[in-house]
Design a protein around this motif. Structure first.
Motif, PDB file in Angstrom:
ATOM      1  N   VAL A   1      -4.522  -4.350  -2.602  1.00 22.05           N
ATOM      2  CA  VAL A   1      -3.522  -3.516  -1.941  1.00 22.05           C
ATOM      3  C   VAL A   1      -3.472  -3.906  -0.468  1.00 22.05           C
ATOM      4  O   VAL A   1      -4.499  -3.893   0.227  1.00 22.05           O
ATOM      5  CB  VAL A   1      -3.854  -2.018  -2.081  1.00 22.05           C
ATOM      6  CG1 VAL A   1      -2.829  -1.177  -1.340  1.00 22.05           C
ATOM      7  CG2 VAL A   1      -3.918  -1.632  -3.550  1.00 22.05           C
TER       8      VAL A   1
ATOM      9  N   LYS B   1      -2.687  -2.879   3.009  1.00 21.36           N
ATOM     10  CA  LYS B   1      -2.510  -1.620   3.705  1.00 21.36           C
ATOM     11  C   LYS B   1      -1.931  -1.802   5.108  1.00 21.36           C
ATOM     12  O   LYS B   1      -1.451  -0.843   5.700  1.00 21.36           O
ATOM     13  CB  LYS B   1      -3.845  -0.877   3.785  1.00 21.36           C
ATOM     14  CG  LYS B   1      -4.497  -0.656   2.415  1.00 21.36           C
ATOM     15  CD  LYS B   1      -5.688   0.259   2.496  1.00 21.36           C
ATOM     16  CE  LYS B   1      -5.262   1.669   2.821  1.00 21.36           C
ATOM     17  NZ  LYS B   1      -6.370   2.622   2.829  1.00 21.36           N
ATOM     18  N   ASP B   2      -1.999  -3.011   5.634  1.00 20.13           N
ATOM     19  CA  ASP B   2      -1.455  -3.250   6.966  1.00 20.13           C
ATOM     20  C   ASP B   2       0.038  -3.556   6.852  1.00 20.13           C
ATOM     21  O   ASP B   2       0.442  -4.463   6.110  1.00 20.13           O
ATOM     22  CB  ASP B   2      -2.178  -4.430   7.629  1.00 20.13           C
ATOM     23  CG  ASP B   2      -1.712  -4.653   9.044  1.00 20.13           C
ATOM     24  OD1 ASP B   2      -2.170  -3.939   9.939  1.00 20.13           O
ATOM     25  OD2 ASP B   2      -0.865  -5.560   9.242  1.00 20.13           O
TER      26      ASP B   2
ATOM     27  N   GLY C   1       0.799  -1.215   0.000  1.00 22.71           N
ATOM     28  CA  GLY C   1       0.000   0.000   0.000  1.00 22.71           C
ATOM     29  C   GLY C   1       0.831   1.263   0.000  1.00 22.71           C
ATOM     30  O   GLY C   1       0.403   2.294  -0.530  1.00 22.71           O
ATOM     31  N   ASP C   2       2.047   1.228   0.566  1.00 23.96           N
ATOM     32  CA  ASP C   2       2.841   2.449   0.659  1.00 23.96           C
ATOM     33  C   ASP C   2       3.706   2.682  -0.570  1.00 23.96           C
ATOM     34  O   ASP C   2       3.901   3.813  -1.012  1.00 23.96           O
ATOM     35  CB  ASP C   2       3.716   2.408   1.910  1.00 23.96           C
ATOM     36  CG  ASP C   2       4.529   1.124   1.983  1.00 23.96           C
ATOM     37  OD1 ASP C   2       4.320   0.235   1.121  1.00 23.96           O
ATOM     38  OD2 ASP C   2       5.359   1.001   2.915  1.00 23.96           O
TER      39      ASP C   2
ATOM     40  N   CYS D   1       1.852  -6.888   5.326  1.00 29.31           N
ATOM     41  CA  CYS D   1       2.707  -6.674   4.153  1.00 29.31           C
ATOM     42  C   CYS D   1       4.045  -7.390   4.323  1.00 29.31           C
ATOM     43  O   CYS D   1       4.581  -7.963   3.369  1.00 29.31           O
ATOM     44  CB  CYS D   1       2.912  -5.175   3.938  1.00 29.31           C
ATOM     45  SG  CYS D   1       3.785  -4.758   2.422  1.00 29.31           S
TER      46      CYS D   1
ATOM     47  N   SER E   1      -7.551  -3.775   0.480  1.00 25.42           N
ATOM     48  CA  SER E   1      -8.530  -3.074  -0.356  1.00 25.42           C
ATOM     49  C   SER E   1      -8.213  -3.377  -1.806  1.00 25.42           C
ATOM     50  O   SER E   1      -7.101  -3.802  -2.145  1.00 25.42           O
ATOM     51  CB  SER E   1      -8.491  -1.555  -0.097  1.00 25.42           C
ATOM     52  OG  SER E   1      -7.231  -1.026  -0.500  1.00 25.42           O
TER      53      SER E   1
ATOM     54  N   HIS F   1      -9.090   1.430   9.746  1.00 27.56           N
ATOM     55  CA  HIS F   1      -8.817   1.224   8.329  1.00 27.56           C
ATOM     56  C   HIS F   1      -8.804  -0.270   8.050  1.00 27.56           C
ATOM     57  O   HIS F   1      -8.565  -1.085   8.926  1.00 27.56           O
ATOM     58  CB  HIS F   1      -7.473   1.856   7.933  1.00 27.56           C
ATOM     59  CG  HIS F   1      -6.289   1.125   8.488  1.00 27.56           C
ATOM     60  ND1 HIS F   1      -5.886   1.297   9.782  1.00 27.56           N
ATOM     61  CD2 HIS F   1      -5.438   0.227   7.925  1.00 27.56           C
ATOM     62  CE1 HIS F   1      -4.816   0.557  10.017  1.00 27.56           C
ATOM     63  NE2 HIS F   1      -4.528  -0.121   8.905  1.00 27.56           N
TER      64      HIS F   1
END
Length: 645
Positions: free
Chosen positions: A360, A362-363, A283-284, A367, A335, A331
């Motif tokens: 994606v 996001k955690d 996600g990043d 990840c 996603s 959150h």
């Protein structure tokens, strides 16, 4: 003439007409032992319970035929009851003998026909020692021997006259007596008949104790009379004996390989990228993290099912596991990529995906440990300990591991109430993870047409579970490019059972013929474990048939043997096909020789097979010949008896 009788015969006759009674414990409080100082010594034997019952006819001393069992710690005396029945009593007032010489006491107890246990109701300390120390040692022996036991409580309690007083002196007297309830409970533990005798006068001893003792003596005499050998049978020296029938030979076992379901699914995750249709990105940074298969993820995890099969608006599902940011806002863990599903995206192996879902992550913890999480889900989502060890090795942080484990539990649908229960870890177990995909159009990418029936399937699962399917869908064959694959030479039910095994790792054919059909299909696609499971099913069905049903059934075991042998010959490696079933059926025919030898298809056996069956046949030819000779001798003996009559 009577003196010339053998000693053994004399002992047998007297043993049948004698009763052996063993008594343990004392009726008087504070008794130590038969030869020691105390209230009840050898000179006071006449005041005991059993001596009072036997009366004036009792004689002190060991019995003539029982010298081998004489023990100095036992008071031994004999008497006559019922006219000519000898009663041998061995009385041991001291319980300490069980500790000092347990082997001798046990040898005496083994010869007992009746066991009498006595205690004084006013000696509570001695009673507690018997209940807590000696009764547990006697209980298993008494249950094993089946000896009748009489538990006798002798004496009048000090508090029995009038209502109990509450003064300290009376309370101390009351506490020193054994209550009726405790004596009754001890009798239940020992399986004994419970009696209470306030005194040893002729009324209580003769009417109450005597009636119970005489009942058990009569039962003992009846039992010994039944066990006495019949004289008429002893004289039948020339009576022909039937031949001994040996047990049939044990059938050879069918060996089945261990399940490789978890290893197959692990291979799919590691090397089955060709059929992957889900891509994960960080996600990043947007970096590609890995590939997976939507069908497997949706079957294992309700979270992925909601994420990948949501409404067309592609709204993000709310995860059950919510982690809090510093500002307190929730959150989602995953996603969908903006733009949702795309077509014709290249895979790492160079192939293109017809339909790809991009997710994606996001955690940050997920990840970092996405590969370990996917491996856990693919292997069946039940190896929690192995997952925790892998996460500890990767993260090196106990708190982070606990947080990530909590989020992974949300993937498999474990709510907060059931996470700590022992059955929660087995909620999704091994092969059962793909049950929802079996014969389901969910994410199906191939359709089998079998006898006009449509059977949806998933290439990823087929490739992981079957080598022939892997070659068919991965090579340059027409099936690799076609969505509809026709199947010939196999019935729809048989092929559906074959697919059920690939998805669930289980096989449950409905009949012997169905099991043989699935076995042929498994041989066609070279799934060895399924072949052996079908062999086990065939053997189980045949063994469960009674002899009458086996003789009248329309199933030809000989032809099953032929099919097993033919399928074995068709394969280059004979040990990997129906060789086990072939050998088992030969032994089964031999063990049921009298049934199968009268069937017409028995002649279809080859000469080598027939020799093998004849060598193992049951019953053997020698036994049948001995049985015929025995029956002839019996008929001749009956004719000779009729002639004499």
């Amino acid at each position: 003439m009577g003196c010339n009788r053998p000693a053994e015969a004399l002992f047998t006759r007297q043993h049948v007409r004698s009763i052996h009674i063993v008594a343990l414990g004392s009726e008087c409080p504070g008794v130590v032992g038969p030869g020691e100082e105390g209230p009840m010594g050898q000179g006071q034997l006449q005041g005991g319970l059993l001596w009072s019952y036997l009366g004036q006819g009792a004689v002190v001393g060991p019995h003539d035929l029982e010298n081998s069992l004489h023990h100095p710690a036992f008071m031994e005396y004999t008497s006559q009851v019922f006219g000519d029945v000898s009663v041998v009593v061995r009385d041991c007032p001291s319980w300490d003998l069980l500790d000092s010489d347990w082997a001798s006491v046990r040898s005496v107890l083994e010869q007992a026909d009746i066991l009498v246990i006595k205690y004084s109701v006013n000696d509570k300390l001695a009673f507690q020692q018997v209940r807590n120390g000696y009764a547990p040692r006697l209980r298993p022996l008494l249950r094993h021997w089946g000896v009748p036991v009489i538990l006798v409580a002798v004496g009048a309690r000090l508090h029995d006259e009038g209502p109990p007083c509450t003064c300290p002196l009376c309370a101390s007297d009351w506490s020193s007596s054994v209550p009726h309830s405790e004596g009754l409970q001890l009798s239940r533990d020992l399986g004994a008949t419970y009696l209470e005798l306030p005194s040893l006068n002729h009324v209580f001893v003769g009417r109450y104790f005597g009636s119970v003792l005489e009942f058990f003596m009569i039962q003992c005499l009846k039992q010994k009379a039944k066990e006495r050998p019949d004289k008429r049978r002893v004289n039948k020296v020339n009576e022909p004996q039937p031949p001994h029938l040996e047990q049939p030979a044990r059938l050879p076992p069918i060996r089945v390989e261990e399940s490789s379901f978890s290893q197959d699914m692990q291979w799919l995750l590691e090397r089955g990228v060709q059929f992957a249709d889900v891509a994960f990105f960080a996600g990043d940074s947007g970096k590609e993290l890995g590939w997976a298969h939507a069908a497997v993820l949706c079957a294992v995890s309700p979270y992925f099912r909601q994420l990948l099969l949501g409404p067309k608006s592609r709204e993000r599902p709310q995860s059950r596991c919510i982690c809090r940011e510093r500002d307190g806002g929730p959150h989602s863990l995953l996603s969908t990529w903006d733009g949702g599903i795309i077509d014709d995206m290249p895979r790492p192996d160079g192939h293109t995906v017809g339909r790809l879902s991009r997710l994606v992550v996001k955690d940050p913890l997920l990840c970092l440990c996405l590969w370990e999480t996917l491996m856990f889900l693919y292997r069946g989502a039940w190896e929690w300990d192995h997952l925790q060890e892998a996460l500890v090795e990767k993260l090196k942080n106990t708190l982070a591991v606990a947080q990530l484990m909590e989020r992974i539990r949300s993937f498999v649908g474990m709510d907060k109430a059931s996470r700590e229960t022992p059955s929660a870890r087995a909620a999704v177990l091994g092969p059962q993870t793909l049950v929802s995909l079996f014969n389901s159009p969910l994410y199906s990418d191939v359709i089998f047409m079998v006898q006009g029936n449509v059977l949806p399937a998933h290439r990823a699962v087929l490739v992981a579970r079957c080598d022939v399917m892997a070659a068919m869908f991965s090579g340059k064959y027409a099936e690799a490019r076609s969505r509809v694959v026709p199947i010939h030479g196999v019935s729809s039910d048989t092929f559906l059972s074959f697919l059920e095994y690939l998805y669930t790792d289980t096989c449950c054919p409905a009949s012997v013929l169905q099991a043989m059909a699935v076995l042929v299909c498994a041989e066609m696609y070279q799934v060895k474990r399924l072949q052996h499971l079908c062999e086990v099913c065939v053997c189980a069905y045949l063994q469960s048939m009674p002899s009458r049903e086996l003789a009248s059934t329309g199933i030809s075991v000989i032809r099953l043997l032929r099919r097993a042998k033919d399928s074995n010959v068709l394969c280059a490696a004979q040990c990997h096909n129906a060789e086990q079933l072939y050998v088992w059926l030969l032994h089964f025919i031999a063990n049921n020789y009298l049934i199968f030898s009268h069937k017409a298809d028995f002649l279809e056996l080859s000469e080598e097979e027939r020799d093998h069956v004849e060598r193992l046949r049951w019953p053997s030819r020698g036994y049948l010949q001995e049985l015929s000779e025995y029956q002839q001798r019996r008929r001749k003996l009956r004719k000779s008896r009729c002639t004499v009559m």
